[in-house]
Design an enzyme around this catalytic site. Structure first.
Site, PDB file in Angstrom:
ATOM      1  N   GLU A  65       0.832  -1.205   0.000  1.00 37.19           N
ATOM      2  CA  GLU A  65       0.000   0.000   0.000  1.00 37.19           C
ATOM      3  C   GLU A  65       0.864   1.251   0.000  1.00 37.19           C
ATOM      4  O   GLU A  65       0.553   2.235  -0.684  1.00 37.19           O
ATOM      5  CB  GLU A  65      -0.944  -0.004   1.201  1.00 37.19           C
ATOM      6  CG  GLU A  65      -1.976   1.105   1.159  1.00 37.19           C
ATOM      7  CD  GLU A  65      -2.932   1.014  -0.016  1.00 37.19           C
ATOM      8  OE1 GLU A  65      -3.139   2.052  -0.690  1.00 37.19           O
ATOM      9  OE2 GLU A  65      -3.481  -0.071  -0.280  1.00 37.19           O
ATOM     10  N   GLU A  72       1.465   6.284  -7.137  1.00 41.00           N
ATOM     11  CA  GLU A  72       0.388   7.187  -7.543  1.00 41.00           C
ATOM     12  C   GLU A  72       0.837   8.642  -7.483  1.00 41.00           C
ATOM     13  O   GLU A  72       0.524   9.430  -8.379  1.00 41.00           O
ATOM     14  CB  GLU A  72      -0.848   6.978  -6.669  1.00 41.00           C
ATOM     15  CG  GLU A  72      -1.606   5.713  -6.997  1.00 41.00           C
ATOM     16  CD  GLU A  72      -2.863   5.545  -6.167  1.00 41.00           C
ATOM     17  OE1 GLU A  72      -3.114   6.376  -5.263  1.00 41.00           O
ATOM     18  OE2 GLU A  72      -3.591   4.584  -6.425  1.00 41.00           O
TER      19      GLU A  72
END
Length: 124
Positions: A65, A72
């Protein structure tokens, strides 16, 4: 060029974890799940071997994550407009998180099955 001290490096890393917890809903979900799993493992007095696998699974998911969050951010910086390659990179990173989460759930089911069945008295 000045190099950061070891303590500063740890502080930067901790800031990355705090950033993800503060800004990423899925990271908060993973953290809550980790607390629940650790609590259950403690209450069920799991063996050291089972603890190791659980902690590895938790670490894998949360590390994935964090990598997804980093990717991102970099993709958004490099390609603020919608681009098929930017989408592919983000989707692949999210897929890595998904695969690690599926592994963690499967490992958790295997690890907790016997202790929970014993607790319920059904012996499974």
């Amino acid at each position: 060029m000045k190099s950061d001290s070891l303590l500063e490096s740890f502080a930067y890393a901790a800031e990355g974890v705090r950033y993800a917890l503060r800004t990423q809903r899925n990271m908060r979900i993973h953290a809550a799940a980790a607390v629940a799993v650790i609590t259950a493992a403690a209450l069920l007095h799991l063996s050291w071997g089972r603890w190791v696998v659980l902690l590895l699974a938790i670490t894998l998911v949360m590390a994935m994550e964090l990598m997804n969050t980093a990717l991102e951010a970099v993709v958004d910086l490099a390609s603020p407009e919608v681009h098929p390659l930017a989408k592919a990179a983000k989707d692949a990173a999210a897929g890595a998180v998904l695969l690690s989460a599926i592994f963690a759930v499967a490992a958790g089911c295997i690890i907790f099955f016997r202790p929970v069945m014993d607790l319920l008295g059904s012996g499974g």
